[in-house]
Design an enzyme around this catalytic site. Structure first.
Site, PDB file in Angstrom:
ATOM      1  N   LYS A 240       0.902  -1.256  -0.107  1.00  0.00           N
ATOM      2  CA  LYS A 240      -0.148   0.037  -0.209  1.00  0.00           C
ATOM      3  C   LYS A 240       0.826   1.336   0.072  1.00  0.00           C
ATOM      4  O   LYS A 240       2.048   1.126   0.560  1.00  0.00           O
ATOM      5  CB  LYS A 240      -0.826   0.070   1.247  1.00  0.00           C
ATOM      6  CG  LYS A 240      -1.859  -1.127   1.437  1.00  0.00           C
ATOM      7  CD  LYS A 240      -2.781  -0.764   2.429  1.00  0.00           C
ATOM      8  CE  LYS A 240      -3.624  -1.763   2.969  1.00  0.00           C
ATOM      9  NZ  LYS A 240      -4.940  -1.616   2.259  1.00  0.00           N
ATOM     10  N   ARG A 314     -10.258 -11.783   2.767  1.00  0.00           N
ATOM     11  CA  ARG A 314     -11.162 -12.898   2.265  1.00  0.00           C
ATOM     12  C   ARG A 314     -10.484 -14.094   2.398  1.00  0.00           C
ATOM     13  O   ARG A 314     -10.990 -15.034   2.520  1.00  0.00           O
ATOM     14  CB  ARG A 314     -11.477 -12.382   0.959  1.00  0.00           C
ATOM     15  CG  ARG A 314     -10.535 -12.408  -0.311  1.00  0.00           C
ATOM     16  CD  ARG A 314     -11.011 -11.599  -1.482  1.00  0.00           C
ATOM     17  NE  ARG A 314     -10.983 -10.098  -1.053  1.00  0.00           N
ATOM     18  CZ  ARG A 314     -11.502  -9.186  -1.947  1.00  0.00           C
ATOM     19  NH1 ARG A 314     -11.866  -9.788  -3.053  1.00  0.00           N
ATOM     20  NH2 ARG A 314     -11.330  -8.039  -1.476  1.00  0.00           N
TER      21      ARG A 314
END
Length: 460
Positions: A240, A314
């Site tokens: 990021k 996830r």
């Protein structure tokens, strides 16, 4: 800190609430010396405003707080908490009926106004305390308030003090307080016991990845809560940028929220069998980090192509959900700070959720409105299923194109749950600006709506 109602005492100040639309009528009903004093103070009954009425000895004889206009109240939450924040230190008792809204929810807001995160710096919430209003279940409201404080504390704590080990310790404290049991599978034992994706996501960190498994309750319907416990998310090798990494201490907000909800359930002794599963990891960068292009095996048996290591939540949830589903509980709920797409869709204030069960949706919508914990149903949109099927593996963890990111993430998770009574929350877990009873920082989302809806969803 403990959030609680004040005891009765001789120094309790009666508190009168006044709606802005009723101010003139209310003032006309008062003795002239009181109405003149209030008018001279410039009181307009706006939310958060107040005026103190002295007695003939100079002490406070009563307090008057504004409850604003209906239109203004509709644009926010907890108007009574705004009064708590503005009033001076003391003990107050409501002397009028609540002009509008739910008394229990407003009493909760008052307690939550006393919250402050003070682990590293001396901070204080509102000093004004409230005697529990007549008709309000004090024990219930205090249990909810303190559970919410737990959630906020966990989210607000930086990753230096809230890694997978500390999150496990926090879960153990919750279990210890209420007499449940806990098992933890950590490190390479995750591979031995069939949780390869939890291991893959967390193996690059100095703190071993782990699956926290809590049980409480012997009778009643079975509820399993699954919370994303990514204690910090660098994005992995798909690193990021700095601006996007700044709030990633809150990426375990799903775990913090299910722990808060579990705290509520256990404190209130609800007649259910509760299980809480938390995959706790740090998505770090090192030589053994999982990579874009890798294909991971899952507990379910599906293979998953990794097209972005920053779509890691996830993956850990999928292994935990598979375990949850194996027990075939009456209801499975996952909570996660999962996608930025959800924030684009509904902003930071709403809790979007997915379910195929219209009864669950109706119960959640009703409950969220009743307790000022707003939720919003999103679709498990079947035509998008093909977007998560890459061809080289069974599933794609990060479909290209950028469309429907929250929906495709929810569809991905649903592949690992055969139970038709599965509900997924894609929450934010962070309040970006100060508001009554909701200071800037970590916040529980959806937990109070779920607590309110559980009797309808589980029929108890």
């Amino acid at each position: 800190m403990s959030l609680s109602f004040a005891p009765e005492s001789d120094t309790v100040v009666p508190l009168y609430l006044v709606e802005a639309e009723e101010l003139d009528t209310w003032l006309d009903s008062l003795p002239d010396h009181e109405s003149n004093w209030i008018r001279a103070a410039g009181f307009r009954a706006s939310i958060g405003s107040h005026v103190l009425m002295p007695d003939d000895k100079g002490s406070v004889s009563k307090a008057i707080a504004g409850f604003g206009k209906a239109k203004t109240r509709a644009r926010g939450r907890f108007p009574l908490a705004a009064a708590a924040k503005s009033l001076p230190e003391g003990i107050y008792r409501l002397a009028t009926d609540l002009p509008a809204g739910d008394l229990e929810t407003e009493a909760l807001g008052w307690l939550l106004s006393g919250y402050a995160f003070d682990r590293y710096h001396k901070n204080q919430g509102a000093k004004a305390r409230l005697v529990c209003p007549t008709g309000v279940d004090a024990a219930k409201v205090e249990a909810i308030a303190n559970a919410e404080a737990l959630t906020r504390d966990l989210i607000n704590t930086p990753a230096s003090d809230m890694g997978p080990e500390a999150l496990e310790a926090a879960a153990r404290e919750v279990v210890k307080d209420f007499g449940g049991k806990i098992d933890v599978i950590a490190g390479d034992a995750l591979l031995d016991q069939g949780f390869p994706m939890i291991h893959a996501v967390g193996r690059a960190s100095d703190q071993a990845p782990r699956l926290i498994d809590m049980h409480w309750g012997q009778d009643g319907p079975k509820l399993t809560l699954v919370g994303k416990g990514v204690c910090f998310d660098t994005g992995g090798l798909n690193l990021k940028p700095g601006g996007s990494m700044g709030l990633m201490k809150k990426d375990m907000g799903g775990a913090a929220t299910v722990l808060g909800l579990a705290h509520m359930i256990m404190a209130l002794k609800l007649p259910i069998q509760l299980r809480v599963l938390i995959p706790a990891v740090e998505n770090a960068v090192s030589g053994n980090a999982f990579r874009p292009g890798d294909i991971l095996n899952s507990r379910k048996g599906f293979t998953v192509e990794i097209n972005n290591t920053d779509a890691e939540g996830r993956l850990v949830l999928a292994d935990a959900l598979t375990l949850a589903d194996e027990e075939n509980p009456d209801l499975v709920i996952s909570m996660a700070t999962l996608t930025g797409a959800a924030r684009v869709a509904v902003g930071p204030d709403l809790s979007p959720y997915y379910t195929d069960d219209d009864g669950i949706s109706a119960a959640l919508t009703k409950a969220g409105t009743e307790v000022s914990d707003p939720v919003w149903r999103m679709p498990f949109w079947e035509p998008y299923e093909k977007m998560i099927e890459p061809g080289i593996a069974d599933l794609d963890n990060a479909p290209k194109g950028g469309f429907a990111g929250s929906i495709t993430a929810a569809l991905f998770l649903r592949r690992f749950v055969e139970n038709p009574r599965y509900t997924h929350f894609d929450i934010y877990g962070w309040n970006p600006a100060n508001a009554p009873a909701r200071p800037k920082g970590g916040v529980g989302m959806g937990a109070r709506a779920l607590l309110q809806a559980l009797p309808d969803m589980l029929d108890f």
